[in-house]
Design an enzyme around this catalytic site. Structure first.
Site, PDB file in Angstrom:
ATOM      1  N   ASP A   1       9.344   2.665  -0.631  1.00  0.00           N
ATOM      2  CA  ASP A   1       8.306   3.342   0.148  1.00  0.00           C
ATOM      3  C   ASP A   1       8.602   3.042   1.618  1.00  0.00           C
ATOM      4  OD1 ASP A   1       4.648   3.235   0.366  1.00  0.00           O
ATOM      5  OD2 ASP A   1       6.202   4.147   1.618  1.00  0.00           O
TER       6      ASP A   1
ATOM      7  N   LYS B   1       4.749   9.330   8.508  1.00  0.00           N
ATOM      8  CA  LYS B   1       4.623   8.795   9.871  1.00  0.00           C
ATOM      9  C   LYS B   1       5.669   9.369  10.829  1.00  0.00           C
ATOM     10  CE  LYS B   1       2.407   4.672   8.028  1.00  0.00           C
ATOM     11  NZ  LYS B   1       1.042   4.647   8.547  1.00  0.00           N
TER      12      LYS B   1
ATOM     13  N   TYR C   1       0.859  -1.190   0.000  1.00  0.00           N
ATOM     14  CA  TYR C   1       0.000   0.000   0.000  1.00  0.00           C
ATOM     15  C   TYR C   1       0.889   1.232   0.000  1.00  0.00           C
ATOM     16  CZ  TYR C   1      -3.467   3.392   1.793  1.00  0.00           C
ATOM     17  OH  TYR C   1      -4.298   4.478   1.970  1.00  0.00           O
TER      18      TYR C   1
HETATM   19  P1  KE4 Z   1      -0.689   8.308   4.554  1.00  0.00           P
HETATM   20  O1  KE4 Z   1      -1.217   9.013   3.336  1.00  0.00           O
HETATM   21  O2  KE4 Z   1      -1.754   7.469   5.238  1.00  0.00           O
HETATM   22  O3  KE4 Z   1       0.072   9.225   5.485  1.00  0.00           O
HETATM   23  O4  KE4 Z   1       0.435   7.255   4.070  1.00  0.00           O
HETATM   24  C1  KE4 Z   1       0.111   6.307   3.078  1.00  0.00           C
HETATM   25  C2  KE4 Z   1       1.067   5.134   3.203  1.00  0.00           C
HETATM   26  C3  KE4 Z   1       2.072   4.997   2.251  1.00  0.00           C
HETATM   27  N1  KE4 Z   1       2.968   3.982   2.318  1.00  0.00           N
HETATM   28  C4  KE4 Z   1       2.900   3.070   3.325  1.00  0.00           C
HETATM   29  C5  KE4 Z   1       3.911   1.956   3.370  1.00  0.00           C
HETATM   30  C6  KE4 Z   1       1.897   3.161   4.320  1.00  0.00           C
HETATM   31  O5  KE4 Z   1       1.839   2.235   5.304  1.00  0.00           O
HETATM   32  C7  KE4 Z   1       0.963   4.213   4.260  1.00  0.00           C
HETATM   33  C8  KE4 Z   1      -0.158   4.357   5.267  1.00  0.00           C
HETATM   34  N2  KE4 Z   1      -0.320   3.254   6.159  1.00  0.00           N
HETATM   35  C9  KE4 Z   1      -1.653   3.055   6.706  1.00  0.00           C
HETATM   36  C10 KE4 Z   1      -1.602   1.907   7.726  1.00  0.00           C
HETATM   37  N3  KE4 Z   1      -1.247   0.680   7.146  1.00  0.00           N
HETATM   38  C11 KE4 Z   1      -2.179   4.297   7.296  1.00  0.00           C
HETATM   39  C12 KE4 Z   1      -3.389   4.115   8.176  1.00  0.00           C
HETATM   40  C13 KE4 Z   1      -4.618   4.651   7.527  1.00  0.00           C
HETATM   41  O6  KE4 Z   1      -4.803   4.480   6.292  1.00  0.00           O
HETATM   42  O7  KE4 Z   1      -5.409   5.255   8.278  1.00  0.00           O
END
Ligand code: KE4
Length: 427
Positions: free
Chosen positions: A239, A267, A144
């Site tokens: 990523d 994060k 993701y």
């Molecule tokens: P954000 O746009 O949510 O800040 O980041 C996206 C993203 C990109 N790359 C990786 C590897 C990530 O894990 C994420 C976001 N992770 C999720 C939890 N697995 C965020 C939680 C959510 O969607 O509320």
């Protein structure tokens, strides 16, 4: 645990906010029940609106590596607040945080700050396409990279949790240049390069998958993938939104000896505030506006309050390298104890751990990719989740998410997780 205030708030929230949440993974859809509404948090603990206390193994899905409300981070934010919150103009703090990262992480020669991991990954792909003049990108099933259209193909995290790996509302034309390979399977990437010679701009990967549960790369996979990208003229994008500053100061790149062309952060880099970033080779980043023709922008990019939290967090992490050793040994101990317990109870399982990331898969299969991750018993996980929640231990509400151990979890807290898991197994 009583949860009537959370229930009341959830009923109200659902009237105004789709699903009552501002991000689907918070909805408890795959584990059932009512999301807990959090009032405050400190150190290793969350406190909900009903006054219940929970040991936190989500840590805001990764950012709170130091534990909640770390005094030095709070102080840094407090110091910035009276100076106002946003200027839409450059600030010294942005130079400081950029200098800290580019001077200590070799493959980051330049860096651009944004406000989320999604923005970082979306912008990194655009930059790769602009730099290579190629259209196709390769991602991995179950990984993701945020919710930009191009990535919502075989996506992980909430998309996988909901069992809908792709999203509605995305025209075919928007994903026709997104190719999916299999995690830990170099052959599946080779096949795409053979099918699309000289057309693939970049390969983007979570170096340690966290969005189908925690799945580490197999020996040599990442290095071979990096070499393949170089041979094929495609950019190698890590990523590290989840793994950056978590697995080591230099993230998975440091852990596995990699030199990505572009790396994405999020994060931890914001310490819990909205910060993302993407960085890498100077010759690539000189193609980014205002220097070059690849446009990317953001009103709140490099926001002074957010950067204050991020810079304070990074300064603590960079200033004390024993933090990563402590996180590794604590999480390894937890993983070993959980394995021993599940083994003793005869429960089919795989526990994957990589520094302070950990997941339990209730499956007898070796878990190495998206297909095998989906063999996990999600119903058993849901029962486990609610047992732990009732016992005051807050796991991620999905079998397809990594647990995140923070510095604030000491021996007592770690032993409690094992003890409550034993309690579940004896039911
Ligand atoms: P954000 O746009 O949510 O800040 O980041 C996206 C993203 C990109 N790359 C990786 C590897 C990530 O894990 C994420 C976001 N992770 C999720 C939890 N697995 C965020 C939680 C959510 O969607 O509320």
């Amino acid at each position: 645990m009583q949860s009537n205030r959370s229930q009341q708030l959830f009923e109200k929230a659902q009237r105004h906010i789709p699903g009552g949440v501002n991000s689907p993974v918070r909805a408890f859809q795959s584990v059932g029940g009512t999301p807990i509404f959090i009032k405050k948090a400190k150190g290793a603990y969350l406190y909900d609106e009903d006054g219940n206390r929970y040991l936190d193994l989500i840590n805001s899905w990764g950012p709170m590596i130091l534990g909640h409300a770390h005094p030095e981070v709070v102080a840094a934010v407090r110091e910035q607040l009276p100076k106002s919150f946003s200027f839409g103009a450059p600030t010294e703090a942005e130079v400081q945080i950029a200098e800290l990262i580019t001077s200590t992480i070799p493959h980051v020669e330049m860096i651009r700050f944004v406000s989320s991991g999604t923005e970082a990954c979306m912008s990194a792909i655009r930059l790769a396409r602009g730099f290579t003049k190629r259209d196709y990108i390769v991602k991995f099933k179950g990984c993701y990279h945020g919710h930009a259209d191009a990535f919502l193909v075989d996506a992980g995290s909430g998309a996988l949790t909901q069992g809908k790996p792709s999203s509605e509302g995305i025209p075919k034309a928007f994903t026709q240049y997104t190719l999916s390979a299999d995690f830990n399977d170099l052959g599946s990437v080779n096949a795409l390069f053979e099918k699309y010679p000289d057309q693939i701009a970049a390969v983007i990967i979570e170096p340690v998958a966290g969005n189908m549960g925690c799945i580490p790369p197999e020996e040599g996979f990442l290095k071979s993938l990096q070499d393949l990208c170089k041979k094929e003229g495609a950019l190698f994008i890590l990523d590290e939104v989840m793994t950056g500053f978590r697995l080591a100061w230099g993230g998975a790149a440091e852990l596995f000896g990699l030199a990505p062309d572009i790396v994405c952060f999020g994060k931890i880099i914001g310490g819990g505030m909205p910060v993302g970033a993407f960085g890498g080779r100077r010759d690539i980043f000189e193609h980014l506006a205002p220097l070059g023709g690849v446009y990317q922008a953001g009103t709140l990019s490099g926001n002074p309050v957010a950067v204050a939290a991020g810079l304070a967090t990074l300064n603590i992490l960079h200033g004390d390298p024993t933090i990563y050793q402590k996180l590794e040994s604590n999480t390894r101990w937890l993983a070993d104890e959980l394995r021993a317990l599940l083994q003793k109870k005869g429960v089919a399982h795989t526990v994957h751990q990589c520094n302070s990331m950990l997941s339990i898969f209730f499956s007898g299969e070796p878990i190495r990719d998206y297909v095998s991750a989906k063999t996990t018993d999600t119903a058993l996980f849901a029962r486990y989740f609610h047992h732990m929640l009732a016992a005051g231990v807050y796991l991620p509400p999905s079998a397809f998410e990594s647990w995140f151990v923070s510095v604030a979890l000491g021996e007592r807290e770690l032993e409690r997780i094992v003890g409550e898991t034993a309690g579940f197994m004896d039911l």
